[in-house]
Design an enzyme around this catalytic site. Sequence first.
Site, PDB file in Angstrom:
ATOM      1  N   LYS A 122     -10.579 -12.096   5.276  1.00  9.59           N
ATOM      2  CA  LYS A 122     -10.119 -11.105   6.260  1.00  9.59           C
ATOM      3  C   LYS A 122     -11.277 -10.711   7.179  1.00  9.59           C
ATOM      4  O   LYS A 122     -11.116 -10.590   8.394  1.00  9.59           O
ATOM      5  CB  LYS A 122      -9.620  -9.832   5.549  1.00  9.59           C
ATOM      6  N   LYS A 124       1.266  -1.123   1.877  1.00  9.62           N
ATOM      7  CA  LYS A 124       0.585  -0.059   1.131  1.00  9.62           C
ATOM      8  C   LYS A 124      -0.514   0.578   1.989  1.00  9.62           C
ATOM      9  O   LYS A 124      -0.608   1.783   2.115  1.00  9.62           O
ATOM     10  CB  LYS A 124       0.005  -0.606  -0.176  1.00  9.62           C
ATOM     11  N   HIS A 133      13.388 -34.110  -9.524  1.00 12.02           N
ATOM     12  CA  HIS A 133      13.389 -35.275  -8.625  1.00 12.02           C
ATOM     13  C   HIS A 133      12.182 -35.232  -7.695  1.00 12.02           C
ATOM     14  O   HIS A 133      12.194 -35.858  -6.643  1.00 12.02           O
ATOM     15  CB  HIS A 133      14.707 -35.306  -7.851  1.00 12.02           C
ATOM     16  N   GLU A 155      -3.562 -13.376  -8.307  1.00 15.35           N
ATOM     17  CA  GLU A 155      -4.310 -12.287  -7.660  1.00 15.35           C
ATOM     18  C   GLU A 155      -4.855 -11.332  -8.716  1.00 15.35           C
ATOM     19  O   GLU A 155      -5.896 -10.708  -8.530  1.00 15.35           O
ATOM     20  CB  GLU A 155      -3.428 -11.535  -6.644  1.00 15.35           C
ATOM     21  N   GLU A 182      -1.602  -8.929   9.461  1.00 21.80           N
ATOM     22  CA  GLU A 182      -0.376  -9.706   9.661  1.00 21.80           C
ATOM     23  C   GLU A 182       0.830  -8.768   9.850  1.00 21.80           C
ATOM     24  O   GLU A 182       1.645  -8.943  10.767  1.00 21.80           O
ATOM     25  CB  GLU A 182      -0.117 -10.611   8.444  1.00 21.80           C
ATOM     26  N   GLY A 234      -0.346  -3.239  -4.987  1.00 24.90           N
ATOM     27  CA  GLY A 234       0.547  -3.963  -4.079  1.00 24.90           C
ATOM     28  C   GLY A 234       1.485  -4.911  -4.800  1.00 24.90           C
ATOM     29  O   GLY A 234       2.686  -4.940  -4.542  1.00 24.90           O
ATOM     30  N   ARG A 235       0.958  -5.678  -5.759  1.00 26.03           N
ATOM     31  CA  ARG A 235       1.818  -6.674  -6.424  1.00 26.03           C
ATOM     32  C   ARG A 235       2.702  -6.053  -7.493  1.00 26.03           C
ATOM     33  O   ARG A 235       3.451  -6.753  -8.172  1.00 26.03           O
ATOM     34  CB  ARG A 235       0.984  -7.831  -6.967  1.00 26.03           C
TER      35      ARG A 235
HETATM   36  O1  F6P Z   1      -4.489  -9.274   0.611  1.00 27.26           O
HETATM   37  C1  F6P Z   1      -3.967  -8.978  -0.630  1.00 27.26           C
HETATM   38  C2  F6P Z   1      -3.090  -7.782  -0.586  1.00 27.26           C
HETATM   39  O2  F6P Z   1      -3.875  -6.671  -0.599  1.00 27.26           O
HETATM   40  C3  F6P Z   1      -2.095  -7.751  -1.732  1.00 27.26           C
HETATM   41  O3  F6P Z   1      -2.609  -7.259  -2.895  1.00 27.26           O
HETATM   42  C4  F6P Z   1      -0.997  -6.941  -1.136  1.00 27.26           C
HETATM   43  O4  F6P Z   1       0.185  -7.115  -1.839  1.00 27.26           O
HETATM   44  C5  F6P Z   1      -0.947  -7.492   0.268  1.00 27.26           C
HETATM   45  O5  F6P Z   1      -2.291  -7.754   0.582  1.00 27.26           O
HETATM   46  C6  F6P Z   1      -0.331  -6.600   1.293  1.00 27.26           C
HETATM   47  O6  F6P Z   1      -1.044  -5.409   1.435  1.00 27.26           O
HETATM   48  P1  F6P Z   1      -0.396  -4.158   2.114  1.00 27.26           P
HETATM   49  O7  F6P Z   1       0.806  -3.778   1.338  1.00 27.26           O
HETATM   50  O8  F6P Z   1      -1.458  -3.104   2.105  1.00 27.26           O
HETATM   51  O9  F6P Z   1      -0.021  -4.539   3.523  1.00 27.26           O
END
Ligand code: F6P
Length: 522
Positions: A489, A203, A380, A349, A209, A263-264
Amino acid sequence: MPSLSSSPAWQALVAHRDALAGRRIGELWEDDPARGDSFTFHCAGIAADFSKQRATPETLGLLVALARDRGLPEAIERLFTGERVNLTENRPALHTALRGDEHASVDGQDVLPEVQRNRERMRVVSQAVREGLWKGHTGARIRSVLTLGIGGSSLGPRLALEALRGDADGPEVRFVANVDGAEFDDAIAGLDPASTLVVVASKTFTTQETMANAMAARRWLEASLGAEALPKHVIAATANLAAAGQWGIPECNVFPFADWVGGRFSVWSSVGLPVAIGIGMHRFEQMLAGAHAADLAFRSDPLERNVPALAALVGVWNRNLLGAGTLAVLPYASRLESLPAYLQQLEMESNGKRVDAEGNPLEAASCPVVWGGVGTPGQHAFHQWLHQGTDPVACDFIVAARSPSAAREHHEVLLAHAFAQSEALMEGLATPQTHKACPGDRPSTTYVLPALDAVHLGALLALYEHKVFAQGVIWGIDSFDQWGVELGKTIAGRILPAMRGGEVALHPATHHLLGVTRKLAR
Ligand code: F6P
């Protein structure tokens, strides 16, 4: 925000809880053997059986009164009509607009044309890739999709493609979420860059990452195809068009979504493009349709039989009145193996917060720990803890009435185990042999899908989204921000330069760990 714990609706629930003390779920069944029917409600084809909750019809009535008292019906309208329900980020949360063809507006502007335009572009590109019309730089057909993204930019598409694996008739889709070179290496193992399309899903297009993985993918592609190959091999799903452009992705390869999609909640947007490529846009649209059906139900069903609202209220009952600090998500379907992780992000979250939307400390505990695993393997492993552990726990069972497999016998055994587990959790076992005794009286909800197909997967995910929103309303939380993830972060942003030799003042504890790691790395 009016006080939760001193409201008459809350006080009535506390008094009711106390009056109910000592009444076991099993006794409620003895009192009312037909409670299966009166505690089962339907939402978009999914049956939600709340009859194994430690709740009576009066409990549900009091919970519904609480929801009214907290303004849930009005909040639902604010959600659907595009009001800025995400207060700290001053944005609507209009993911519901992605799943239907109804007009919705943000700041007086109709968002439907943009939604339809983006969906159309997804259709065109997913078809082109699936039919071999989208060629790689060397003219090769695309046979694999490497999706780079984390959190909401990964969990939803991954879950959908796993759940609907039986429909996978397009290129193979692989995922890299972690900034762990080993995960990246594993994902590209056996892939041919000439026939691989990389989807960078982010987003913000700034997530460290994902950006690190995107650079690794760029190096991998360039090493065998050259820099000029990138336009045929890299596309983006993002709300930050400028950043994607600066990264070098041409505009025609950028599939946008609006900043009012959290995002979620983004699997319904262009973040779902890998799903459309893997199983076809028509099936992705079936997911949207299922979610839309759940939206309609949430918006129009009376609270007394509104499944997402009742799921939220039962969750509040378990968390706040009965003290269950965890919710175990137990899908009895191997293809839903990623559901607990998906719901963990969605719930924790969204509602893992300690202050209300106005910044005041919450008066009641918020989101429980959400965890779980697929049945029967979990039986199990951790089910021992569910049956005989010391902590109160609530469980969600998810089963499909029909199996996607022809192996009928398997499905009967699978369902028998699912139903046995919820019965055992409820009834327990009384025996003088204390090591064998199970206390029982552990509440659960069972969701029954007619089948694990695109429509009902969409409905299930939307049901949970609305449950989470409704719980946020009860607790007074802004469910759409996630400021708690920022601190780590920021600190990582200081540590990394220090690791690379920079003169950065570090906390002594971190400095110590760096030293230990450096020694062991030699
Ligand atoms: O760190 C949390 C978050 O902002 C989530 O809400 C989101 O889904 C994820 O990181 C990834 O963010 P982006 O889509 O901006 O890379």
